[in-house]
Design an enzyme around this catalytic site. Structure first.
Site, PDB file in Angstrom:
ATOM      1  N   CYS A  94       0.790  -1.238   0.000  1.00 21.07           N
ATOM      2  CA  CYS A  94       0.000   0.000   0.000  1.00 21.07           C
ATOM      3  C   CYS A  94       0.819   1.283   0.000  1.00 21.07           C
ATOM      4  O   CYS A  94       0.665   2.122  -0.879  1.00 21.07           O
ATOM      5  CB  CYS A  94      -0.892   0.086   1.237  1.00 21.07           C
ATOM      6  N   HIS A 155      -2.379   6.684   4.585  1.00 21.99           N
ATOM      7  CA  HIS A 155      -1.287   5.718   4.706  1.00 21.99           C
ATOM      8  C   HIS A 155       0.057   6.207   4.173  1.00 21.99           C
ATOM      9  O   HIS A 155       0.888   5.405   3.745  1.00 21.99           O
ATOM     10  CB  HIS A 155      -1.668   4.384   4.009  1.00 21.99           C
TER      11      HIS A 155
END
Ligand SMILES: *[C@@H]1O[C@H](CO)[C@@H](O)[C@H](O)[C@H]1NC(C)=O
Ligand SMILES: *[C@@H]1O[C@H](CO)[C@@H](O)[C@H](O)[C@H]1NC(C)=O
Ligand SMILES: *[C@@H]1O[C@H](CO)[C@@H](O)[C@H](O)[C@H]1NC(C)=O
Length: 606
Positions: A94, A155
């Site tokens: 990610c 993130h």
């Protein structure tokens, strides 16, 4: 048309050379520009940009990419109205993928390629993030007058090295942020929604009570047998309480990372999954409504289909693939809500839409009863965390009405860093010229103006390591993939192959295989990477030689001195040093926006 020619004629009348030919020119110009003038404001301004990012969704999960049992009508429609990219490459996890997408540059250029096992941010208190001198797509468009919003999972770090260099969305060019600063974790949610047995508060307290009572009973038994004295009983109890105290602290500490933020404020802790999907897309719709008079950038980054899986009541049992399928169908619905709101606002025709996933499905994820929870990569080998095709080939769809012909399919290699230069092209915004971009403008491929190769070589990084390279020689008929290091895949539940040794694959070390000579596959004929080519074949020898030269040239462009964003010091958890809401000792709060959805139960997506 009348207004337009008057303006044009008026300005020309003011000039000295009022000749007949000038008048003729005016008429011709007026005629030529008339259609553009008639289309209204929304059409003459630069297009809006909407980027959808899915989490851990693989090539095998989407209807238009071949799944006939998961229903994704909104994504399928989008692909029909625009273009489908069938060889779109991401990074294997990610954080690096998202960094590449918003900067147009490979993470290894700015310290976001990890040297160790920690390749993403897990703790909210982690230092590090996208350095502030990277120019994100949001900064680029904000400077050009766009309103910018980031909704959903970020993130990419939220810490600051000093007041002027922070990594949070508001510091990276987004006017508005509503979402998860870190990621979806199994430890989050309320008791009814968390899927991870460990994370259920009642079970945690019960385990603690049992272990303390058990220790007391054992100590009393030993005392009764006259093996120990009262002092030892007290010691026993003390040790049991201390052990449980640490357990509780650990548990509290991991839930510290479960937060929802609005801009720089925490609005919910721990994060609740109730109505989370609707909360996210409703905020996105509100943003578009309030900025409809101005070009905008919306990044809509879904929590789906990363574990922990959760579902809105209305989507429970919606699919034939359990909670995972329900989760995907709920996400598809959410994409549809954003797109239909664009249509309602009359902005659909002037909006560039892009949708992708950050990496392939997490094939190691199963429930206790063996039900798959982590996505499906179809015919592709491997998955999240590794550089086999299943880890890095992701579904992607692009739409720009009137420019990209409906039903286009692009099968040439493309990758996430291409998004920023493509957005630059579409919006007419110039990119900085002081740095190397790994992305290329995809418009020539998307509009079929040219089928010229965009990426002859593509370097597949795992952390700071180039584990594989893609090579498409001129002509573009064949794409080879050269693997230097591969994750060793072993059979798990139901014969699925994955990194069951480590749960998420590593880039180097004991769970990987090094290849010398490298493993070479012809992806065009063997997309599943089933049978490596003979390394003695002269064509293969030539391929390996070309790739090695390209790697050497590429390495020269990577700065040697970098501040690494994933060093142990950077990623170490610091529970005492973090943003928080509420008050001592529990620091909890609930998003006021949630009540809005709790009151309105009638909204039905079916
Ligand atoms: C569709 O997705 C589900 C869930 O990931 C998977 O089990 C199934 O095999 C997929 N179907 C196809 C045809 O790929
Ligand atoms: C950002 O700053 C670092 C450290 O000063 C420097 O090495 C790097 O080249 C800068 N990056 C850009 C894109 O200017
Ligand atoms: C979903 O299906 C399961 C098994 O058939 C059933 O037990 C459960 O009540 C259903 N849940 C909902 C919300 O319909």
């Amino acid at each position: 048309m009348r207004d337009f020619s008057k303006v044009l004629g008026g300005s020309l009348q003011g000039t000295r050379s009022r000749t007949t030919s000038a008048k003729l020119l005016v008429l011709i110009l007026a005629w030529a520009f008339a259609p553009a003038a008639r289309c209204g404001d929304a059409e003459s301004r630069p297009p809006n940009v909407v980027l959808f990012i899915m989490d851990d969704v693989g090539m095998g999960d989407i209807g238009c990419f071949g799944n006939d049992t998961i229903k994704t009508p909104n994504l399928d429609n989008l692909a029909q109205e625009g273009a489908k990219l069938t060889q779109h490459m991401a990074l294997p996890l990610c954080t690096p993928s998202r960094a590449a997408l918003i900067t147009g540059r490979l993470p290894v250029r700015y310290g976001m390629g990890a040297e160790g096992r920690m390749r993403v941010f897990i703790y909210i208190s982690a230092r590090g993030g996208v350095p502030s001198n990277e120019t994100t797509v949001a900064e680029l468009l904000k400077d050009a007058g766009y309103a910018t919003a980031m909704i959903g999972k970020w993130h990419l770090g939220i810490s600051c090295t000093d007041e002027n260099s922070c990594s949070d969305p508001n510091s990276q060019g987004f006017d508005y942020f509503y979402g998860l600063p870190v990621t979806n974790l199994r430890d989050c949610g309320t008791e009814s929604t968390v899927s991870y047995a460990w994370a259920k508060p009642r079970r945690v307290y019960a385990k603690m009570a049992y272990s303390v009572l058990g220790a007391l009973a054992a100590a009393m038994l030993l005392k009764w047998m006259e093996l120990i004295g009262y002092r030892s009983v007290v010691l026993f109890l003390f040790v049991a309480l201390a052990a449980n105290g640490s357990l509780l602290m650990y548990w509290k500490a991991i839930r510290i990372n479960c937060v929802l933020m609005e801009n720089r404020e925490i609005v919910e802790q721990p994060l609740q999954y109730d109505h989370l999907t609707e909360r996210l897309h409703s905020r996105a719709v509100q943003f578009m409504e309030s900025h409809q008079q101005q070009p905008f950038l919306l990044v809509m980054s879904f929590v789906q289909a990363h574990t922990a899986l959760y579902n809105n009541d209305l989507f429970r049992n919606h699919s034939v693939h359990g909670s995972y399928g329900d989760n995907l169908e709920e996400m598809d619905w959410s994409v549809g809500e954003v797109l239909s709101s664009l249509k309602k606002l009359g902005l659909e025709r002037n909006t560039f839409v892009y949708l992708t996933s950050d990496n392939g499905g997490h094939v190691e994820e199963f429930t206790d009863d063996g039900e798959r929870e982590g996505g499906w990569n179809g015919i592709y080998k491997g998955g999240k965390g590794n550089t086999w095709e299943g880890g890095i080939r992701v579904p992607a769809i692009v739409k720009l009405p009137g420019v990209i012909p409906p039903g286009t399919v692009v099968s040439q290699p493309t990758h996430l860093p291409d998004v920023l230069p493509t957005v630059g092209r579409v919006t007419g915004v110039k990119l900085p010229t002081d740095r190397i971009y790994d992305g290329r403008d995809l418009m020539p491929l998307l509009t079929k103006d040219s089928s010229e190769m965009t990426h002859e070589f593509m370097f597949h990084y795992c952390g700071v390591f180039i584990n594989a390279v893609r090579y498409t020689p001129e002509g573009g008929d064949t794409t080879y993939k050269v693997h230097y290091t591969t994750s060793r895949l072993i059979p798990g539940p139901h014969g699925v192959l994955g990194c069951f040794q480590t749960y998420t694959c590593d880039c180097t070390g004991w769970s990987t295989d090094q290849h010398d000579p490298p493993l070479v596959y012809d992806l065009t004929r063997d997309p599943s990477e089933a049978s490596p080519l003979d390394s003695k074949d002269p064509i293969v020898v030539e391929v390996i030689g070309k790739v090695e030269e390209a790697v050497s040239r590429h390495r020269l462009t990577i700065p040697e001195q970098q501040s690494h964003q994933f060093s142990v010091l950077q990623t170490f958890p610091r529970p005492w040093d973090r943003p928080r809401c509420g008050s001592f000792p529990f620091y909890t709060c609930t998003d006021p926006y949630l009540n809005h959805f709790k009151a309105d139960k009638k909204k039905t997506p079916r």
